[in-house]
Motif scaffolding. Sequence first.
Motif, PDB file in Angstrom:
ATOM      1  N   VAL A 124     -58.392 -10.006  42.042  1.00  0.00           N
ATOM      2  CA  VAL A 124     -58.353 -11.345  42.751  1.00  0.00           C
ATOM      3  C   VAL A 124     -58.089 -11.237  44.267  1.00  0.00           C
ATOM      4  O   VAL A 124     -58.824 -11.732  45.061  1.00  0.00           O
ATOM      5  N   ALA A 125     -57.047 -10.412  44.669  1.00  0.00           N
ATOM      6  CA  ALA A 125     -56.466 -10.448  45.966  1.00  0.00           C
ATOM      7  C   ALA A 125     -57.551  -9.420  46.654  1.00  0.00           C
ATOM      8  O   ALA A 125     -57.875  -9.854  47.725  1.00  0.00           O
ATOM      9  N   GLN A 126     -58.116  -8.526  46.049  1.00  0.00           N
ATOM     10  CA  GLN A 126     -59.108  -7.670  46.776  1.00  0.00           C
ATOM     11  C   GLN A 126     -60.404  -8.531  47.114  1.00  0.00           C
ATOM     12  O   GLN A 126     -61.072  -8.560  48.132  1.00  0.00           O
ATOM     13  N   PHE A 127     -60.839  -9.279  46.211  1.00  0.00           N
ATOM     14  CA  PHE A 127     -61.867 -10.324  46.140  1.00  0.00           C
ATOM     15  C   PHE A 127     -61.505 -11.417  47.530  1.00  0.00           C
ATOM     16  O   PHE A 127     -62.403 -11.562  48.161  1.00  0.00           O
ATOM     17  N   GLN A 128     -60.348 -11.888  47.430  1.00  0.00           N
ATOM     18  CA  GLN A 128     -60.125 -12.760  48.621  1.00  0.00           C
ATOM     19  C   GLN A 128     -60.133 -12.042  49.909  1.00  0.00           C
ATOM     20  O   GLN A 128     -60.526 -12.773  51.004  1.00  0.00           O
ATOM     21  N   ASN A 129     -59.375 -10.929  49.940  1.00  0.00           N
ATOM     22  CA  ASN A 129     -59.464 -10.065  51.077  1.00  0.00           C
ATOM     23  C   ASN A 129     -60.954  -9.865  51.773  1.00  0.00           C
ATOM     24  O   ASN A 129     -61.248 -10.144  52.942  1.00  0.00           O
ATOM     25  N   ILE A 130     -61.860  -9.490  50.927  1.00  0.00           N
ATOM     26  CA  ILE A 130     -63.082  -9.365  51.293  1.00  0.00           C
ATOM     27  C   ILE A 130     -63.793 -10.453  52.028  1.00  0.00           C
ATOM     28  O   ILE A 130     -64.330 -10.420  52.845  1.00  0.00           O
TER      29      ILE A 130
END
Length: 259
Positions: A124-130
């Motif tokens: 989820v953190a990677q998705f939000q980061n992108i």
Amino acid sequence: MFEFLFDTNKIVLFFLTVVRISGILFTAPVFGSEIISARIKLFLSILIGILIFPFITAIDLSKANNLLMILIIIKELLIGIATGLIGRFLFVGVQFGGQVIGTQMGFGIVNVLDPQNNAQISLVAQFQNIIMILFFLVIGGHLYIIQAIVKSFEMIPLGVFVFNKESYIFIVTIFSKIFLTALKITAPIFVTLLVTQVVLGIMGRLVPQLNILIIGFPIQIAGGLIVIITSLTFFYSMFESLMYEYLNNILRLFRYLGV
């Protein structure tokens, strides 16, 4: 444009200019990504330095000794790093919020490699980061970074020593707002998952035959993903306001460090 190559003092000033710009680009969001080669970052620093150097106020450093030059170089590098890190704090807050939400949704052990920071973070953190990187580019954050570079030389001339406690306290305060940024970005998902867990807890008490562990994980994951998708508009508006706040913080930092 390249007349400064024949003047030793101007060569030193150009080197100091590139040092400050490098400190910003190597730590700023997107520009400071591990994906971008250090050579490309250095090339951009030199290119931007060439473009803005004719507009920088010149000072005489011909009488400066070695110790003074070392201090000036360190000072310029610290100004650049502080400027870039204030922008990076936005993305750290987003990643921290995504890490918390991912753990609540049941993705605590599902980690992926973040190429921007070369670290393991939750899905989820990677998705939000992108998503935030895309928002950053759409809003024009890369132009804000370049604008911050130009403003730094307007408000903090080369060779100025004004490190005071106000600037240090201000940077620490900005760092402490990482948690507030995470809360602002993830508030809808956090509240939804909290309500879902409370409802599942009540159902577990009222209907003991239900296996909450089995039905709880799919419900939390589905609820979290639905809220993430439906609240992207909220993410955009919130991130846009945070970007404007970033510009104001940069200007405040320059006022503390400038003369």
